[in-house]
Design a protein around this motif. Structure first.
Motif, PDB file in Angstrom:
ATOM      1  N   GLN B 191      37.047  37.862  33.782  1.00 30.59           N
ATOM      2  CA  GLN B 191      36.765  39.294  33.607  1.00 30.59           C
ATOM      3  C   GLN B 191      37.462  40.144  34.665  1.00 30.59           C
ATOM      4  O   GLN B 191      36.946  41.158  35.105  1.00 30.59           O
ATOM      5  CB  GLN B 191      35.258  39.537  33.719  1.00 30.59           C
ATOM      6  CG  GLN B 191      34.485  39.074  32.512  1.00 30.59           C
ATOM      7  CD  GLN B 191      33.030  39.455  32.607  1.00 30.59           C
ATOM      8  OE1 GLN B 191      32.363  39.129  33.572  1.00 30.59           O
ATOM      9  NE2 GLN B 191      32.523  40.157  31.613  1.00 30.59           N
ATOM     10  N   CYS B 192      38.651  39.745  35.102  1.00 30.71           N
ATOM     11  CA  CYS B 192      39.281  40.421  36.235  1.00 30.71           C
ATOM     12  C   CYS B 192      40.098  41.635  35.825  1.00 30.71           C
ATOM     13  O   CYS B 192      40.873  42.162  36.615  1.00 30.71           O
ATOM     14  CB  CYS B 192      40.168  39.440  36.987  1.00 30.71           C
ATOM     15  SG  CYS B 192      41.626  38.970  36.027  1.00 30.71           S
ATOM     16  N   GLY B 193      39.969  42.086  34.591  1.00 30.74           N
ATOM     17  CA  GLY B 193      40.817  43.153  34.049  1.00 30.74           C
ATOM     18  C   GLY B 193      41.008  44.378  34.926  1.00 30.74           C
ATOM     19  O   GLY B 193      42.124  44.886  35.060  1.00 30.74           O
ATOM     20  N   ILE B 194      39.934  44.852  35.550  1.00 28.57           N
ATOM     21  CA  ILE B 194      40.056  46.070  36.346  1.00 28.57           C
ATOM     22  C   ILE B 194      40.949  45.815  37.566  1.00 28.57           C
ATOM     23  O   ILE B 194      41.857  46.596  37.858  1.00 28.57           O
ATOM     24  CB  ILE B 194      38.656  46.574  36.756  1.00 28.57           C
ATOM     25  CG1 ILE B 194      37.960  47.124  35.512  1.00 28.57           C
ATOM     26  CG2 ILE B 194      38.750  47.657  37.829  1.00 28.57           C
ATOM     27  CD1 ILE B 194      36.543  47.536  35.709  1.00 28.57           C
ATOM     28  N   SER B 195      40.721  44.681  38.231  1.00 31.56           N
ATOM     29  CA  SER B 195      41.570  44.342  39.371  1.00 31.56           C
ATOM     30  C   SER B 195      43.014  44.194  38.918  1.00 31.56           C
ATOM     31  O   SER B 195      43.951  44.585  39.622  1.00 31.56           O
ATOM     32  CB  SER B 195      41.106  43.031  40.010  1.00 31.56           C
ATOM     33  OG  SER B 195      39.746  43.101  40.314  1.00 31.56           O
ATOM     34  N   MET B 232      53.492  44.436  50.581  1.00 31.40           N
ATOM     35  CA  MET B 232      53.457  45.794  50.023  1.00 31.40           C
ATOM     36  C   MET B 232      52.142  46.063  49.282  1.00 31.40           C
ATOM     37  O   MET B 232      51.730  47.202  49.120  1.00 31.40           O
ATOM     38  CB  MET B 232      54.646  46.021  49.062  1.00 31.40           C
ATOM     39  CG  MET B 232      56.000  46.104  49.733  1.00 31.40           C
ATOM     40  SD  MET B 232      56.120  47.465  50.919  1.00 31.40           S
ATOM     41  CE  MET B 232      56.261  48.856  49.823  1.00 31.40           C
ATOM     42  N   LEU B 233      51.528  45.003  48.802  1.00 34.46           N
ATOM     43  CA  LEU B 233      50.275  45.183  48.050  1.00 34.46           C
ATOM     44  C   LEU B 233      49.044  45.174  48.954  1.00 34.46           C
ATOM     45  O   LEU B 233      47.917  45.226  48.469  1.00 34.46           O
ATOM     46  CB  LEU B 233      50.119  44.070  47.002  1.00 34.46           C
ATOM     47  CG  LEU B 233      50.958  44.183  45.728  1.00 34.46           C
ATOM     48  CD1 LEU B 233      50.706  42.975  44.842  1.00 34.46           C
ATOM     49  CD2 LEU B 233      50.647  45.461  44.974  1.00 34.46           C
ATOM     50  N   PHE B 238      43.313  44.980  49.968  1.00 35.78           N
ATOM     51  CA  PHE B 238      42.182  45.343  50.820  1.00 35.78           C
ATOM     52  C   PHE B 238      41.094  46.034  50.000  1.00 35.78           C
ATOM     53  O   PHE B 238      39.926  45.658  50.057  1.00 35.78           O
ATOM     54  CB  PHE B 238      42.645  46.255  51.961  1.00 35.78           C
ATOM     55  CG  PHE B 238      41.517  46.725  52.831  1.00 35.78           C
ATOM     56  CD1 PHE B 238      40.934  45.861  53.749  1.00 35.78           C
ATOM     57  CD2 PHE B 238      41.008  48.011  52.717  1.00 35.78           C
ATOM     58  CE1 PHE B 238      39.880  46.272  54.532  1.00 35.78           C
ATOM     59  CE2 PHE B 238      39.943  48.427  53.497  1.00 35.78           C
ATOM     60  CZ  PHE B 238      39.380  47.558  54.418  1.00 35.78           C
ATOM     61  N   TYR B 239      41.512  47.000  49.212  1.00 33.70           N
ATOM     62  CA  TYR B 239      40.556  47.722  48.380  1.00 33.70           C
ATOM     63  C   TYR B 239      39.822  46.758  47.438  1.00 33.70           C
ATOM     64  O   TYR B 239      38.593  46.804  47.289  1.00 33.70           O
ATOM     65  CB  TYR B 239      41.290  48.807  47.577  1.00 33.70           C
ATOM     66  CG  TYR B 239      40.448  49.429  46.494  1.00 33.70           C
ATOM     67  CD1 TYR B 239      39.493  50.389  46.800  1.00 33.70           C
ATOM     68  CD2 TYR B 239      40.607  49.044  45.156  1.00 33.70           C
ATOM     69  CE1 TYR B 239      38.710  50.945  45.818  1.00 33.70           C
ATOM     70  CE2 TYR B 239      39.827  49.606  44.167  1.00 33.70           C
ATOM     71  CZ  TYR B 239      38.879  50.550  44.497  1.00 33.70           C
ATOM     72  OH  TYR B 239      38.089  51.100  43.526  1.00 33.70           O
ATOM     73  N   LEU B 240      40.586  45.855  46.825  1.00 31.77           N
ATOM     74  CA  LEU B 240      39.980  44.938  45.852  1.00 31.77           C
ATOM     75  C   LEU B 240      39.053  43.925  46.526  1.00 31.77           C
ATOM     76  O   LEU B 240      38.035  43.540  45.957  1.00 31.77           O
ATOM     77  CB  LEU B 240      41.063  44.226  45.041  1.00 31.77           C
ATOM     78  CG  LEU B 240      41.832  45.122  44.071  1.00 31.77           C
ATOM     79  CD1 LEU B 240      42.953  44.344  43.398  1.00 31.77           C
ATOM     80  CD2 LEU B 240      40.902  45.724  43.029  1.00 31.77           C
ATOM     81  N   VAL B 241      39.404  43.495  47.731  1.00 23.95           N
ATOM     82  CA  VAL B 241      38.539  42.551  48.439  1.00 23.95           C
ATOM     83  C   VAL B 241      37.212  43.239  48.781  1.00 23.95           C
ATOM     84  O   VAL B 241      36.133  42.695  48.528  1.00 23.95           O
ATOM     85  CB  VAL B 241      39.227  42.018  49.720  1.00 23.95           C
ATOM     86  CG1 VAL B 241      38.222  41.277  50.591  1.00 23.95           C
ATOM     87  CG2 VAL B 241      40.369  41.087  49.355  1.00 23.95           C
ATOM     88  N   GLN B 313      35.043  44.206  57.564  1.00 28.75           N
ATOM     89  CA  GLN B 313      36.340  44.151  56.882  1.00 28.75           C
ATOM     90  C   GLN B 313      37.229  45.321  57.294  1.00 28.75           C
ATOM     91  O   GLN B 313      38.427  45.148  57.530  1.00 28.75           O
ATOM     92  CB  GLN B 313      36.131  44.192  55.361  1.00 28.75           C
ATOM     93  CG  GLN B 313      35.503  42.924  54.837  1.00 28.75           C
ATOM     94  CD  GLN B 313      35.249  43.039  53.359  1.00 28.75           C
ATOM     95  OE1 GLN B 313      36.124  42.793  52.546  1.00 28.75           O
ATOM     96  NE2 GLN B 313      34.065  43.444  53.014  1.00 28.75           N
ATOM     97  N   PHE B 314      36.637  46.510  57.383  1.00 26.53           N
ATOM     98  CA  PHE B 314      37.447  47.667  57.785  1.00 26.53           C
ATOM     99  C   PHE B 314      37.967  47.490  59.209  1.00 26.53           C
ATOM    100  O   PHE B 314      39.056  47.912  59.543  1.00 26.53           O
ATOM    101  CB  PHE B 314      36.616  48.954  57.682  1.00 26.53           C
ATOM    102  CG  PHE B 314      36.743  49.618  56.347  1.00 26.53           C
ATOM    103  CD1 PHE B 314      37.791  50.493  56.089  1.00 26.53           C
ATOM    104  CD2 PHE B 314      35.839  49.351  55.334  1.00 26.53           C
ATOM    105  CE1 PHE B 314      37.934  51.093  54.852  1.00 26.53           C
ATOM    106  CE2 PHE B 314      35.966  49.936  54.084  1.00 26.53           C
ATOM    107  CZ  PHE B 314      37.014  50.810  53.838  1.00 26.53           C
TER     108      PHE B 314
END
Lengths: 409, 322
Positions: B191-195, B232-233, B238-241, B313-314
């Motif tokens: 179900q990883c579609g959004i990522s 580059m990603l 980071f956002y996804l983690v 994390q931040f």
């Protein structure tokens, strides 16, 4: 101009609304003031069920002039939440269905009323069903319709259903020996559902779960240990990798299973070719079984108490109880109704009627669901998975339950 | 509407030094501003702030949802941590949830990046594949549960059939305690579609010139992936983690539908509580055992834990692209 028109329209709507309200109250009055009784129940399973309930309601209103029964139907999954908010917000129904395990909690809190002496003749009802309404020996509600589990068997694999535990074990072994791809019986699992069925097996060895009056835990004693050992002993001829498959029994992968009447309809519908029947649970010393179903209670904060009890008498009298129970998906609890109408139930339903005669109510403890799910279920699983012996896991579970309840023995 | 505010910037009114535009209520345009955000604010206060504060209050009480709550101070918290008679599976649910997060988040990110790279590399029909790979996200949770119970079925399941082709013996996925978490994490990765969509956007934003420079410098596809694409990603990852961990710690629907099965089965979290997610545990206490006070306390423990994890994390994860 536009403003004036809208103003007039609004006034007209308002007047119409008022007129409707006025009309409503006059209509129900029939000369004398209307008494309104609010009854909460689960939402109808079928449109036909709605008609049955409607007929029972109008019959009651006809017999009691000036009375209007206002039935509120709530989806089963939301019922307890809605009832909780209603009780907190003081908008309680006068009378309504109450989940069996909640009866003891509500009785202890004083949320529901004790059934006044003379309102209900105990001899008219099956004992197990009646006992689900008893807390500390006192009666707090009416059983409405109840159900139990029984033994489903595939006629092709099991020509004669087992009556005793020994027969059950040998038939199960025989099935698996004949065809290793087929399991003898779907052995219940150590989850909340399995733990709900298990007391019926304990009862089959003459045992009980607890003795509430003397605050004693009994499910670590011989009958319970034997009951759990029975399930453990059935596993070699009923491997999980077969029985964990979806609908193993209906697919012909298992000769027997323990389940309730809801599966009769499902199997007939989805597996019309399966030739099966249902028998009472096999037992060791005493026929016994579990019980689940609907009770109805009168709320302390509600109004019209006398009328509320009268309504419950109406739902459970021998005239109405069978049709109502059938509409609700259970079995009548009124003995006269159950015995007279037994033939109106299908062949596969007879065993459940038999089970209800010998069913035992679960302990009337407010914490029982939690004990069932959090302590007994894992204990069953420990024994079934072979991590502990039946005695070890039940001793452990009994000690945990004693600690939770603050009981010493 | 905003123009008068801009016009009265202090820099342009040197005649009154030190007197700055008074923030807050009182001015007409401020009033309009407040009016404009009012719906969102009202929603926030009624549906988020008030329930959260109420839950905090109830976490210090013993409350069964219908009688008056009884103040018990910190007892819910201390009992949850130390009383394994009252809450026998609290720590188990913590363990299950952490294990699930550790497996599901990396698996989801790898699956998402893999899918994004594949879609990014094809020229025709990428829309179709994007749609197909996104479908699991918009599928109703109950249907997902039914489908995967079938796929994992020990007798007829497709998963076992496929694994059988490469010689892996049949497993009873959802009924073997050790296999439950990997099985659940795999569904999450499916179900990883959004990522995947977010990664795809990230990939599209990598300037073509950088790729070309790498090609000229003689970097092969593998080198380009690790030296150009992955760095580059980094902001995307980071956002996804961060969001992935927050979501994984709150997993509920998936576990609920997988283990609730037929209507009459009660959910106790799979074999030997091996799928007893933390939020499922909260749900059971709140709505099955009528212990709302304890459930509120558990919710707050989770909230604080998520805040700490996110802060860490931040603080310690590289967020900038390089």
């Amino acid at each position: 101009m536009i403003r004036r028109v809208t103003g007039a329209a609004a006034a007209a709507v308002l007047l119409a609304g008022l007129a409707a309200c006025g009309g409503g109250s006059e209509e129900g009055g029939a000369g004398s003031a209307t008494t309104e009784l609010t009854y909460w129940m689960f939402q109808d399973r079928t449109p036909q069920a709605g008609e049955v309930v409607e007929k029972i309601r109008t019959d009651f209103e006809k017999a009691n002039p000036g009375v209007k029964v206002n039935i509120v139907k709530i989806p089963k999954d939301d019922y307890n939440t809605k009832l909780g908010s209603a009780l907190a917000g003081n908008t309680v129904p006068d009378v309504g269905i109450l989940d069996q395990p909640l009866v003891s909690r509500f009785a202890q809190e004083g949320t529901i009323k004790e059934v006044p002496a003379g309102t209900l003749n105990e001899a008219d009802f099956w004992e197990g069903a009646l006992n689900t309404n008893k807390v500390g020996g006192k009666l707090y509600g009416f059983p409405i319709d109840h159900t139990a589990v029984a033994l489903f068997y595939n006629k092709a694999l099991v020509p004669t259903p087992p009556k005793t535990w020994d027969e059950l074990k040998s038939i199960s072994a025989g099935i698996h020996q004949k065809d290793p791809k087929v399991a003898g019986i779907v052995v219940p699992k150590g989850d909340g559902y399995g733990a709900w069925m298990w007391p019926g097996v304990v009862g089959g060895a003459g045992g009980q779960m607890v003795d509430e009056a003397n605050k004693k835990i009994l499910f670590d004693q011989a009958p319970a240990v034997e009951a759990l050992q029975l399930w453990v002993d059935l596993l070699p001829s009923s491997p999980r990798e077969i029985t964990d498959s979806d609908q193993a029994f209906a697919n012909g992968l298992a000769g027997m299973m323990i389940s309730g009447p809801w599966d009769v309809a499902t199997i007939k519908d989805q597996f019309p070719d399966l030739d099966f029947n249902v028998a009472p649970l096999p037992y060791k010393t005493t026929p016994a079984g579990n019980i689940g179903g609907e009770n109805a209670v009168v709320f302390t904060k509600g109004k019209n108490e006398a009328l509320a009890w009268k309504w419950l008498q109406h739902l459970t009298n021998s005239t109405n109880n069978t049709t109502l129970a059938q509409a609700l998906g259970g079995f009548p609890v009124n003995k006269e109704a159950a015995e007279r109408d037994a033939a109106t139930f299908g062949e596969q339903q007879q065993a459940f009627l038999e089970q209800l005669k010998v069913a035992q109510a679960r302990p009337a403890l407010p914490q029982w669901i939690q004990i069932n799910d959090e302590i007994i279920a894992p204990a069953l699983e420990s024994a079934l998975s072979g991590k502990m012996t039946a005695q070890e896991s039940l001793t452990d579970a009994a000690n945990k339950t004693r600690a939770l309840l603050g009981w010493n023995s | 509407m905003a123009s008068p505010v801009v016009a009265q910037r202090p820099a342009e009114t040197p005649a009154r030094p030190g007197r700055r535009r008074r923030p807050g209520i009182g001015r007409r345009d401020h009033l309009i501003g407040w009016l404009l955000i009012a719906p969102a604010l009202v929603y926030f206060i009624i549906f988020l702030l008030y329930p959260a504060l109420a839950a905090l209050y109830y976490s210090f009480t013993e409350w069964d949802l219908h009688s008056a709550p009884i103040w018990v101070g910190l007892q819910n918290y201390t009992d949850l941590f130390f009383d394994d008679v009252k809450y026998p599976h609290f720590w188990k649910s913590v363990q299950v949830t952490l294990q699930y997060t550790l497996v599901a988040v990396p698996l989801t990110l790898i699956a998402a990046l893999g899918q994004a790279l594949l879609i990014n590399s094809i020229r025709r029909g990428s829309n179709l594949f994007r749609l197909l790979l996104f479908l699991p996200v918009v599928t109703a949770e109950a249907a997902v549960g039914a489908i995967w119970r079938w796929l994992y079925d020990p007798q007829y399941g497709l998963v076992n059939a496929v694994l059988g082709l490469v010689g892996i013996p049949r497993q009873n996925w959802l009924n073997t305690p050790e296999l439950v978490i990997p099985a659940l994490a795999f569904i999450a990765a499916w179900q990883c579609g959004i990522s995947m969509i977010i990664y795809l956007a990230g990939l599209k934003s990598i300037p073509e010139s950088i790729r070309e420079a790498a090609v000229i410098d003689g970097a092969g596809p593998v080198q380009r992936f690790f030296k150009v694409v992955v760095p580059m990603l980094r902001p995307t990852t980071f956002y996804l983690v961060v969001t992935g961990i927050i979501a994984a710690l709150q997993v509920f629907g998936l576990v609920y539908v997988i283990f609730s099965g037929g209507g009459n089965r009660s959910v106790t979290g799979g074999p030997e509580q091996s799928g007893l997610a933390y939020v499922l545990h909260i749900y059971l206490y709140a709505f099955r055992y009528n212990a709302m006070g304890a459930a509120c306390a558990m919710s707050f423990i989770l909230l604080v834990f998520i805040m700490i994890i996110t802060f860490v994390q931040f603080k310690f994860m590289k967020q900038e692209a390089s």
